[in-house]
Design an enzyme around this catalytic site. Structure first.
Site, short mmCIF file in Angstrom:
data_model
loop_
_atom_site.label_atom_id
_atom_site.label_comp_id
_atom_site.label_asym_id
_atom_site.label_seq_id
_atom_site.Cartn_x
_atom_site.Cartn_y
_atom_site.Cartn_z
N SER A 138 0.90 -1.18 -0.01
CA SER A 138 -0.02 0.12 0.03
C SER A 138 0.87 1.18 0.19
O SER A 138 1.90 1.25 0.58
CB SER A 138 -0.92 0.02 1.34
OG SER A 138 -1.64 1.18 1.14
N LYS A 210 -5.28 -6.14 3.51
CA LYS A 210 -5.05 -5.08 2.49
C LYS A 210 -6.37 -4.86 1.83
O LYS A 210 -6.72 -3.80 1.51
CB LYS A 210 -4.03 -5.48 1.37
CG LYS A 210 -3.89 -4.57 0.29
CD LYS A 210 -3.62 -3.24 0.67
CE LYS A 210 -3.05 -2.09 -0.41
NZ LYS A 210 -3.78 -1.99 -1.61
N HIS A 213 -8.31 -2.83 4.22
CA HIS A 213 -7.48 -1.46 4.27
C HIS A 213 -8.32 -0.57 3.14
O HIS A 213 -8.56 0.42 3.38
CB HIS A 213 -5.94 -1.73 3.93
CG HIS A 213 -5.29 -0.48 3.61
ND1 HIS A 213 -5.35 0.16 2.16
CD2 HIS A 213 -4.61 0.27 4.43
CE1 HIS A 213 -4.66 1.16 2.18
NE2 HIS A 213 -4.10 1.24 3.50
N ASN A 214 -8.16 -1.17 1.86
CA ASN A 214 -8.84 -0.45 0.89
C ASN A 214 -10.18 -0.22 0.87
O ASN A 214 -10.67 0.94 0.50
CB ASN A 214 -8.72 -1.49 -0.46
CG ASN A 214 -7.06 -1.16 -0.95
OD1 ASN A 214 -6.27 -0.87 -0.05
ND2 ASN A 214 -7.04 -1.65 -2.29
N GLU A 217 -10.42 2.87 3.11
CA GLU A 217 -9.95 3.75 2.34
C GLU A 217 -11.24 4.39 1.56
O GLU A 217 -11.14 5.50 1.30
CB GLU A 217 -8.69 3.35 1.46
CG GLU A 217 -8.10 4.30 0.43
CD GLU A 217 -7.29 3.49 -0.60
OE1 GLU A 217 -7.31 3.92 -1.84
OE2 GLU A 217 -6.35 2.93 -0.12
#
Length: 509
Positions: A138, A210, A213-214, A217
């Site tokens: 990232s 991840k 995480h996105n 985001e």
């Protein structure tokens, strides 16, 4: 096959933006790289850039012309970093490496945005042929070049071999303040501080983390955009005025990379028209799929992540530009009255509180998703460490991630961030302003799907009784789906004979 260079520490396969920058980052940190890409021009460009950036120093990036040559160019035990598009390209390269002579001890690290289940399948498929490992990356191209957040997962022995390179190239944070230690120039090296990488767990866990995480985001970006929209439309503020607010917020609890760059974007003037650039950018947002994957996973898990899902829907809504233009003339909203300077400042303060509360809620949803998936997959994850490696190098890096890490450190069994005393008390304190923002948005006709869904999530969690009792009664009426009783042990199910007269209560088990 004899190679012109036989002692590279690692091979990098795929020299697009991310692959090239990761290779240059590795070189900065003292490791040597054998680099390959099907496009020879990319290999030459990477070699040239490395030679230019390290002028006067030993050249440590060497281009090769084939997979056979890269196998001969990396010293054993061999490690290869793969930076190619997710999907078939990953399998194609792995298969080609095996055909060229790769062995079971060779480690191939997939650094693309692969779907986590694909990663699990690949580790099993290549077992005994090569050691398939993965690490989500990232931070975009700048992060890749000067310090990304890395989320590796797979064989633990493989991680032990990879760790020296990954801990060197990862973003770093100050051990005491938790703030990023930035490097911006080629050749810069930061040896002190805590690296933003840690072994996540078994195969797939890093890519799952991840992915979430996105998803966070997506939510974080949409929340900022809704706040911008409210200030612009509801308060009549200019882009420069809103940028000033974001800059001020960035010095407080909302300190984050996304707030920082939002202010910078709002200050940018379009070179052609000299108008604010944001007013020239077409309001159609793109997406690459990881937010969608997060929303789908939340539904599959039965883990409510409504704010993340609404952020995905908001991007989809933005693409309905033609329909929105049609309906803008026929669907009328309320007139928005001007506000006084005092009202404007009060609302700005309320927006800051609402943005903070909604942001915490989005993180709570994301971490609960990770915890539920970990339980289902039998992963043992360190949630405090996950929060720590997001403090620098990644897109959602923010000051309050240290507070999240502390919350997990204080309670290993924390199933939801809203159970942490610090966050619960803060949301209780600020909820009045949060509600004010949502209410005013509705009154003014300003869409705030993420801010409002976060509040609904908060209100749902604090409800001891939700109307699902009526819903379950409806389901039993039309489909004999049964229900549990509040005055009976859990796991006992009942049914009402709705079609009979008189109706009877039937215990099913």
């Amino acid at each position: 096959m004899k190679s012109k260079f036989e002692a590279a520490d690692i091979g990098v396969i795929g020299l697009g933006v991310m692959g090239k920058n990761l290779a240059l980052n590795i070189v900065d940190n003292g490791f040597s790289v054998a680099a390959f890409d099907l496009d020879k021009a990319k290999v030459e460009a990477a070699e040239h850039q490395a030679a230019t950036e390290v002028a006067g120093r030993e050249q440590r990036l060497f281009g090769v012309e084939s997979l056979a040559e890269i196998l001969a160019s990396v010293k054993a035990p061999r490690v290869f970093l793969l930076s190619v598009p997710a999907g078939r390209a990953v399998d194609s390269i792995c298969d080609a490496l095996i055909e060229a002579g790769a062995i079971a001890e060779d480690i191939v690290i997939d650094t693309g945005n692969s779907l986590w289940t694909d990663t699990v399948a690949r580790e099993k498929h290549y077992q005994g042929k090569l050691t398939f490992f993965s690490s989500a990356v990232s931070g975009g191209e700048v992060g890749a070049r000067f310090g990304p957040s890395l989320m590796p997962s797979g064989d633990k022995a493989a991680w032990d071999r990879i760790a020296p390179i990954f801990t060197a190239i990862a973003a770093k944070v100050d051990n005491e303040t938790g703030k990023p230690l930035e490097r911006h120039q080629p050749g810069d090296v930061i040896e002190q501080g805590e690296p933003c990488t840690a072994y996540i767990g078994p195969a797939g866990s890093g890519h799952y983390v991840k992915m979430v995480h996105n998803g966070i985001e997506y939510a974080d970006m949409q929340l900022i955009c809704e706040t911008f929209h409210f200030m612009q439309t509801g308060l009549g503020m200019s882009t420069v005025q809103i940028a000033e607010v974001f800059e001020r917020w960035n010095k407080g609890v909302l300190n984050s990379y996304l707030i920082e760059i939002s202010a910078e974007v709002l200050r940018q003037v379009d070179p052609q028209t000299e108008k604010p650039l944001v007013e020239i950018i077409l309001d159609k947002a793109g997406q690459k799929g990881t937010g969608l994957w997060t929303a789908v996973s939340s539904l599959q898990l039965g883990c409510p992540a409504s704010t993340i899902a609404e952020a995905v829907y908001a991007r989809s809504m933005s693409t309905q530009k033609d329909l929105r233009l049609q309906l803008a003339s026929s669907l009328k909203g309320p007139a928005i009255a001007p506000v006084s300077a005092e009202e404007q400042q009060q609302t700005i303060d309320a927006l800051e509180a609402a943005l903070y509360c909604a942001k915490v809620t989005a993180y709570a949803q994301g971490f609960q998703m990770i915890a539920m998936q970990a339980k289902e997959q039998h992963w043992e994850l360190d949630y405090a460490a996950i929060a720590r490696i997001w403090r620098a190098g990644c897109i959602i890096r923010a000051g309050f991630l240290s507070t999240i890490s502390d919350a997990f450190e204080a309670n290993d069994n924390l199933s939801n961030l809203l159970l942490a005393e610090g966050f619960a008390s803060k949301l209780n304190e600020l909820q009045g302003q949060w509600r004010q923002v949502v209410a005013q948005a509705v009154i003014k006709g300003i869409p705030v799907p993420c801010i409002s869904s976060a509040l609904a999530y908060f209100d749902s969690l604090r409800c001891e009784v939700l109307p699902a009792n009526l819903l379950q009664g409806q389901r039993d009426f039309f489909g004999s789906h049964t229900f549990e009783r509040v005055d009976a042990p859990k796991g006992e199910f009942y049914h009402i004979t709705w079609s009979e007269s008189p109706r009877k209560l039937v215990k099913i088990n």
